[in-house]
Design a protein around this motif. Structure first.
Motif, PDB file in Angstrom:
ATOM      1  N   LEU A  34      44.883  40.935  39.382  1.00 31.90           N
ATOM      2  CA  LEU A  34      44.714  41.973  38.364  1.00 31.90           C
ATOM      3  C   LEU A  34      43.353  42.645  38.492  1.00 31.90           C
ATOM      4  O   LEU A  34      43.220  43.864  38.301  1.00 31.90           O
ATOM      5  CB  LEU A  34      44.870  41.366  36.969  1.00 31.90           C
ATOM      6  N   ALA A  35      42.329  41.858  38.817  1.00 32.50           N
ATOM      7  CA  ALA A  35      41.000  42.432  39.024  1.00 32.50           C
ATOM      8  C   ALA A  35      41.012  43.423  40.181  1.00 32.50           C
ATOM      9  O   ALA A  35      40.375  44.478  40.125  1.00 32.50           O
ATOM     10  CB  ALA A  35      39.987  41.314  39.287  1.00 32.50           C
ATOM     11  N   ASP A  45      36.040  42.937  36.125  1.00 36.41           N
ATOM     12  CA  ASP A  45      36.076  41.471  36.201  1.00 36.41           C
ATOM     13  C   ASP A  45      36.007  40.842  34.822  1.00 36.41           C
ATOM     14  O   ASP A  45      36.757  39.911  34.504  1.00 36.41           O
ATOM     15  CB  ASP A  45      34.922  40.950  37.066  1.00 36.41           C
ATOM     16  N   PHE A  46      35.109  41.351  33.978  1.00 34.86           N
ATOM     17  CA  PHE A  46      34.983  40.794  32.631  1.00 34.86           C
ATOM     18  C   PHE A  46      36.233  41.060  31.800  1.00 34.86           C
ATOM     19  O   PHE A  46      36.750  40.160  31.129  1.00 34.86           O
ATOM     20  CB  PHE A  46      33.763  41.396  31.935  1.00 34.86           C
ATOM     21  N   GLN A  97      50.811  49.904  31.657  1.00 39.91           N
ATOM     22  CA  GLN A  97      50.067  50.637  32.671  1.00 39.91           C
ATOM     23  C   GLN A  97      48.570  50.592  32.494  1.00 39.91           C
ATOM     24  O   GLN A  97      47.966  51.396  32.792  1.00 39.91           O
ATOM     25  CB  GLN A  97      50.517  52.115  32.679  1.00 39.91           C
ATOM     26  N   GLY A  98      47.959  49.761  31.919  1.00 37.72           N
ATOM     27  CA  GLY A  98      46.509  49.791  31.796  1.00 37.72           C
ATOM     28  C   GLY A  98      46.009  48.518  31.156  1.00 37.72           C
ATOM     29  O   GLY A  98      46.752  47.824  30.450  1.00 37.72           O
ATOM     30  N   LEU A  99      44.745  48.214  31.398  1.00 35.21           N
ATOM     31  CA  LEU A  99      44.172  47.002  30.815  1.00 35.21           C
ATOM     32  C   LEU A  99      44.184  47.039  29.289  1.00 35.21           C
ATOM     33  O   LEU A  99      44.392  46.017  28.639  1.00 35.21           O
ATOM     34  CB  LEU A  99      42.742  46.820  31.318  1.00 35.21           C
ATOM     35  N   GLN A 229      37.733  29.675  34.835  1.00 31.79           N
ATOM     36  CA  GLN A 229      36.701  29.673  35.871  1.00 31.79           C
ATOM     37  C   GLN A 229      37.140  29.062  37.203  1.00 31.79           C
ATOM     38  O   GLN A 229      36.616  29.443  38.253  1.00 31.79           O
ATOM     39  CB  GLN A 229      35.446  28.923  35.376  1.00 31.79           C
ATOM     40  N   ILE A 230      38.096  28.131  37.178  1.00 27.09           N
ATOM     41  CA  ILE A 230      38.489  27.446  38.416  1.00 27.09           C
ATOM     42  C   ILE A 230      39.005  28.413  39.486  1.00 27.09           C
ATOM     43  O   ILE A 230      38.623  28.297  40.666  1.00 27.09           O
ATOM     44  CB  ILE A 230      39.525  26.339  38.131  1.00 27.09           C
ATOM     45  N   PRO A 231      39.867  29.408  39.158  1.00 26.16           N
ATOM     46  CA  PRO A 231      40.310  30.327  40.220  1.00 26.16           C
ATOM     47  C   PRO A 231      39.156  31.061  40.897  1.00 26.16           C
ATOM     48  O   PRO A 231      39.162  31.242  42.125  1.00 26.16           O
ATOM     49  CB  PRO A 231      41.239  31.306  39.480  1.00 26.16           C
ATOM     50  N   PHE A 232      38.144  31.442  40.113  1.00 21.29           N
ATOM     51  CA  PHE A 232      36.999  32.154  40.675  1.00 21.29           C
ATOM     52  C   PHE A 232      36.051  31.191  41.396  1.00 21.29           C
ATOM     53  O   PHE A 232      35.441  31.548  42.403  1.00 21.29           O
ATOM     54  CB  PHE A 232      36.273  32.921  39.568  1.00 21.29           C
ATOM     55  N   PHE A 233      35.919  29.975  40.888  1.00 22.43           N
ATOM     56  CA  PHE A 233      35.117  28.955  41.562  1.00 22.43           C
ATOM     57  C   PHE A 233      35.690  28.632  42.942  1.00 22.43           C
ATOM     58  O   PHE A 233      34.960  28.482  43.921  1.00 22.43           O
ATOM     59  CB  PHE A 233      35.062  27.689  40.700  1.00 22.43           C
ATOM     60  N   MET A 234      37.026  28.560  43.011  1.00 21.34           N
ATOM     61  CA  MET A 234      37.664  28.264  44.293  1.00 21.34           C
ATOM     62  C   MET A 234      37.439  29.397  45.292  1.00 21.34           C
ATOM     63  O   MET A 234      37.236  29.145  46.486  1.00 21.34           O
ATOM     64  CB  MET A 234      39.152  27.975  44.083  1.00 21.34           C
ATOM     65  N   LEU A 235      37.447  30.627  44.817  1.00 21.27           N
ATOM     66  CA  LEU A 235      37.109  31.744  45.700  1.00 21.27           C
ATOM     67  C   LEU A 235      35.670  31.612  46.204  1.00 21.27           C
ATOM     68  O   LEU A 235      35.367  31.891  47.369  1.00 21.27           O
ATOM     69  CB  LEU A 235      37.273  33.072  44.962  1.00 21.27           C
TER      70      LEU A 235
END
Length: 385
Positions: A34-35, A45-46, A97-99, A229-235
Motif C-alpha cells: 500500500l505504501a 509511510d506514516f 480509491q484513496g487513503l 513494526q515487524i514487516p518494516f523491521f524485516m525489510l
C-alpha cells in the motif's frame, strides 16, 4: 446455570471473537504494498501505518457507549448489526480509491468492533461464571489467535499478488450472521450464585478494574509492535518477501492460541498473578531476541515469545476484570477493558515509530524488553492484592 462449551452459542461467540483480531492485523502484510501504491501521497509511510490503528481509535471512542447500550438494550441485536456492517466496511478497502476513503472505512470498522467486543464479553460473563468463565476466555483467546493465523498468513500470500486483495478477507464475517440469529439469546437477568456473592462482597471494584485496564493498555502498546513494526523491521534486515512477514506474525498468533488453551488450568495452579508474571517475562525475552535478530529464525523466535505473552495476559486480565464488577456493570466493565486494549493499539505506532527513529530497531527492542520486565513485576503485584 450449566453451560456446555460445545453448544452452538458457545461456538458462535468463539467465532465472533476471531473478528476482533481480524480488524487490525489482517492488512499488516499488505502495508509495504500500500505504501508503494500511494507513494505519491505526502507522508505516505506514516498514513499507511496508521491504517492499522485507526479502528482502535474509534473503538476507544465508542466502546464506553456500546458497553452502556449492551447493559441497557441487550447484546444480541448489537452483535448482529455490528457483524453485518463489519463485513461491508472491511471489504470496502479493496475498491476504495484513496487513503482518505480507506481510512474512513477503517474508522467505521472500528465502531463495529467496539459493538462486538463489548457485547460478546458481556454475554460470556452472562453465560459463564468462576472457573468456567476463565476457561472460556482462554478458549476465546485461542480462537482469536487461530483466526489471526488464518487471516494473517492468507493476507501475506494475497499481498504477493495485490495489496488490495487482503481487504476481501473481512467479508467472511457475513457468514456468521445466520449462526448469530439461530444461537444467541438475550440473557440480561442471569446472575450466577458466585456472581451474586461477589456482588455483595466486593463494593470496591473500580480501582482494581482500572489497574487491570492500565496493565492491558501497556501490554498492547508493546504487543502491537508485532503487526505494525515487524514487516518494516524485516525489510530493514533484508527479508523482503511479504509472505514471510505474514508467517512471522502467524507464528506469534499460533503460540498465542496454544498458550491460551492452557490458561484455565494454569491460572488454577499458579493463580492470576503467576500467569501475569510468566506472560510478561515471555514478552520481555521476545523483545531481547528481536534486539539481536539478523535472521528470519530469530525473528520467528521473538514473535513466538510475544505470542505466548498474548495468550496468557489477555484472558488473564479480561477474566479478572470481569470478575471484579457487579453483574449489572458487565457491559460497563467490558467497555473499559476494551478501551484499554485499543488505546494501547492506537498509541503504539506513534510511540514506537518515534523511538525507532531515534534509537534504531536494536536499541528500541532492548528498551521495550526492559519495560516489559517492569510490567511483569507490576502485574504480579497488582493481581496478588
Amino acid at each position: 446455570m450449566k453451560t456446555s462449551l460445545l453448544e452452538p452459542r458457545a461456538l458462535c461467540l468463539l467465532l465472533i471473537s476471531t473478528l476482533t483480531v481480524m480488524s487490525n492485523i489482517t492488512i499488516a502484510p499488505a502495508l509495504p504494498g500500500l505504501a508503494n501504491e500511494f507513494s505519491g501521497t505526502p507522508e505516505t509511510d506514516f498514513l499507511v501505518k496508521m491504517l492499522l490503528p485507526i479502528p482502535a481509535l474509534f473503538v476507544v471512542i465508542f466502546a464506553p457507549v456500546f458497553g452502556w447500550t449492551a447493559d441497557r438494550f441487550g447484546r444480541r441485536n448489537q452483535i448482529i448489526i455490528a457483524t453485518i456492517v463489519f463485513s461491508i466496511t472491511g471489504a470496502a478497502g479493496a475498491q476504495l480509491q484513496g487513503l482518505e476513503a480507506i481510512a474512513i472505512s477503517r474508522a467505521i470498522l472500528g465502531i463495529c468492533v467496539a459493538g462486538l467486543m463489548t457485547a460478546v464479553t458481556s454475554l460470556i460473563s452472562d453465560y459463564y461464571s468462576g472457573q468456567k468463565r476463565s476457561q472460556f476466555m482462554g478458549l476465546q483467546q485461542a480462537f482469536s489467535s487461530v483466526g489471526g493465523i488464518l487471516f494473517i498468513v492468507t493476507a501475506g500470500y494475497l499481498a504477493n499478488t495485490s495489496a488490495r486483495l487482503s481487504f476481501y478477507i473481512y467479508a467472511v464475517a457475513i457468514l456468521f450472521v445466520p449462526l448469530i440469529f439461530l444461537s444467541i439469546t438475550e440473557n440480561k437477568h442471569i446472575v450466577h450464585l458466585s456472581d451474586h456473592q461477589q456482588d455483595n462482597k466486593n463494593t470496591r471494584w473500580k480501582r482494581p478494574l482500572i489497574g487491570c485496564s492500565i496493565l492491558i493498555f501497556c501490554h498492547f502498546m508493546v504487543f502491537y509492535i508485532l503487526p505494525t513494526q515487524i514487516p518494516f523491521f524485516m525489510l530493514e534486515i533484508g527479508i523482503t518477501d511479504p509472505s514471510k512477514s505474514g508467517l512471522a506474525i502467524g507464528v506469534g498468533t499460533f503460540l498465542s492460541a496454544l498458550s491460551s488453551i492452557f490458561f484455565g488450568k494454569l491460572v488454577a495452579k499458579i493463580q492470576s498473578y503467576g500467569v501475569a508474571l510468566i506472560g510478561f517475562i515471555a514478552m520481555g525475552l521476545g523483545m531481547l531476541v528481536l534486539s539481536q535478530a539478523a535472521s528470519f529464525s530469530l525473528v520467528i523466535l521473538g514473535c513466538g515469545l510475544m505470542g505466548i505473552c498474548m495468550g496468557l495476559v489477555m484472558p488473564n486480565f479480561m477474566a479478572k476484570g470481569m470478575e471484579l464488577v457487579p453483574s449489572n456493570k458487565r457491559g460497563l466493565a467490558s467497555g473499559v477493558l476494551t478501551n484499554s486494549i485499543f488505546i494501547g493499539q492506537f498509541v503504539s505506532p506513534f510511540i514506537t515509530s518515534a523511538l525507532i527513529t531515534k534509537l534504531g530497531y536494536s536499541d528500541f527492542y532492548f528498551l521495550a524488553g526492559a519495560f516489559t520486565f517492569v510490567l511483569a513485576l507490576a502485574g504480579a503485584t497488582t493481581l496478588k492484592k
